[in-house]
Scaffold this active site. Structure first.
Site, short mmCIF file in Angstrom:
data_model
loop_
_atom_site.label_atom_id
_atom_site.label_comp_id
_atom_site.label_asym_id
_atom_site.label_seq_id
_atom_site.Cartn_x
_atom_site.Cartn_y
_atom_site.Cartn_z
N GLU A 179 0.82 -1.23 0.00
CA GLU A 179 0.00 0.00 0.00
C GLU A 179 0.85 1.27 0.00
OE1 GLU A 179 -2.79 -0.58 3.24
OE2 GLU A 179 -3.44 -2.50 2.46
N ASN A 220 2.25 -4.84 -3.31
CA ASN A 220 0.88 -5.30 -3.08
C ASN A 220 0.01 -4.11 -2.70
OD1 ASN A 220 -0.91 -7.65 -2.51
ND2 ASN A 220 -0.80 -6.99 -0.37
N GLU A 285 -5.80 -10.86 -1.50
CA GLU A 285 -6.62 -10.67 -0.30
C GLU A 285 -8.10 -10.60 -0.66
OE1 GLU A 285 -5.27 -7.36 2.11
OE2 GLU A 285 -3.16 -7.80 1.73
#
Ligand code: G3I
Length: 371
Positions: A179, A220, A285
């Site tokens: 992030e 990610n 996720e």
């Protein structure tokens, strides 16, 4: 002249049988003889064939199907048992984050991550490491300290090196940086960016590679499943990292989707463009939340979306696997965070399969050969 490798009829037959049996099961034809012919590589030689699961169906296409797990959830025996049989990969939900692994400066504690690795090894699951560098869930000493660039660089290098070395050979991939972008494609102004500038990302990847040259290194993020400013920023960054010779192997799309916001624009094309950079792509996720209460129409739409995500991954050879962020509504991060929302996973609170399960299984079982 180019020669083709001879085909292996036995393997072809096994695959055909697997396909037929999986399809038969899904179509409710489990009584046909082929339904018993299915076995996958995780079954020991001579042992009974493993039942059809999301992971066995994914494995047939050369991919894994996984679920995250938090340490406390391992105490829920029914939940842990299903995790161990249905899935081929797991990701610690919290156990490998900085607050857990270096609670005091220079004092490392791998207890929580080790517990999940031990569980995974006992159940023959592989493990995705999550995560080395993130703005959230940092220990207080790090977040509240005042650091010069020299100090913070040394702290970051030591943390990455210690954790990656500890899990060397035990995790197959790391979410090295998590992030790091804002929605508009600018860098997130986390403690590392503010103190070190954007070079911390390449440094983190290099240090992780030095600590375990064999592990796959990922960036990610969420809201990067479709094409837009945020995924464009990753595309540009990763292209540059590759041009600079920085070790990076994969891009992780978290895929925390919500029915009320629409399905991500051109997910398949977006996965493909990252794969075309020479990367693995993983859905890391996945969950698809809705505004509660759930009803048949919302569950049907959710099932359709789970099927669409599965097909988008299957359409790109280098989309290597899918991980759910927990597999059941019994344990999900969503209700406490998004008030009035939930029901996001393919199993309900009682560990019963929802329509989403059938949609995923159907997409996997009917994938064309070679997909
Ligand atoms: O450890 C404390 C415990 O001592 C206390 O009793 C309990 C009371 O609420 O809280 C515990 O901490 C919680 C922690 O999870 C461990 O269970 C935090 O409150 C809670 O905020 C934290 O949530 C995690 C969240 O990341 C934090 O941002 C979720 O479990 C975890 O699933 C979630 O995972 C993130 C990924 O890492 C990155 N992508 C988004 C994803 C969802 O937010």
């Amino acid at each position: 002249m180019r020669t083709l490798a001879p085909r292996t009829p036995a393997r072809t037959r096994v695959r055909a049988a697997a396909f037929a049996s999986a399809t038969a099961l899904l179509l409710g034809l489990a009584g046909v003889p082929d339904a018993h012919a299915y076995a996958d590589a995780r079954a020991d030689a001579g042992a009974r064939p493993r039942p059809v699961t999301l992971d066995s169906l994914a494995e047939r296409t050369g991919r894994y199907y996984g679920s995250a797990v938090d340490n406390s959830e391992l105490d829920d025996t029914a939940y842990a048992d299903l995790l161990g049989t249905e899935f081929g990969s797991t990701t610690p939900g919290n156990g490998m984050k900085w607050y857990a692994t270096e609670p005091q400066r220079g004092v490392f504690d791998f207890t929580a991550g080790d517990e999940i690795v031990a569980y995974a090894q006992a159940h023959k699951l592989k493990v995705r490491g999550h995560t080395l560098v993130w703005h959230s869930q940092l220990p207080g000493w790090l977040e509240n300290g005042t650091w010069s660039a020299r100090e913070l660089r040394a702290i970051l290098k030591k943390h990455i090196t210690a954790e990656v070395r500890h899990y060397k050979g035990k995790v197959f991939a790391w979410d090295v940086a998590n992030e790091i972008m804002n929605e508009d494609g600018t860098y997130r102004e986390n403690i590392f960016y503010k103190t070190l500038g954007p070079g911390y990302i390449a440094d983190a990847l290099r240090w992780a590679h030095a600590a375990d040259p064999g592990v796959k290194l990922y960036l990610n993020d969420y809201n990067v499943e479709g094409i837009g400013a945020k995924s464009d920023a990753y595309y540009t960054l990763i292209k540059q990292l590759k041009a600079d010779g920085v070790p990076i192997d994969g891009f992780g799309m978290q895929a925390h989707l919500a029915l009320q916001y629409g399905f991500p624009n051109d997910m398949k094309g977006n996965i493909q463009r990252f794969a075309d950079l020479g990367l693995d792509v993983a859905i890391t996720e996945l969950d698809i939340r809705m505004i509660l209460p759930s009803d048949a129409a919302k569950l049907a739409q959710q099932a359709d979306w789970y099927g669409q995500v599965t097909k988008a991954c299957l359409a790109v050879r280098r989309c290597v696997g899918i991980t759910l962020w927990g597999y059941s509504d019994r344990h999900s991060w969503i209700p406490p965070v998004f008030e009035g929302q939930g029901a996001a996973l393919p199993w309900d609170e009682n560990l019963r399969r929802k329509p989403a399960y059938d949609a995923i299984a159907h997409a996997l079982a009917t994938a064309k050969k070679g997909e």
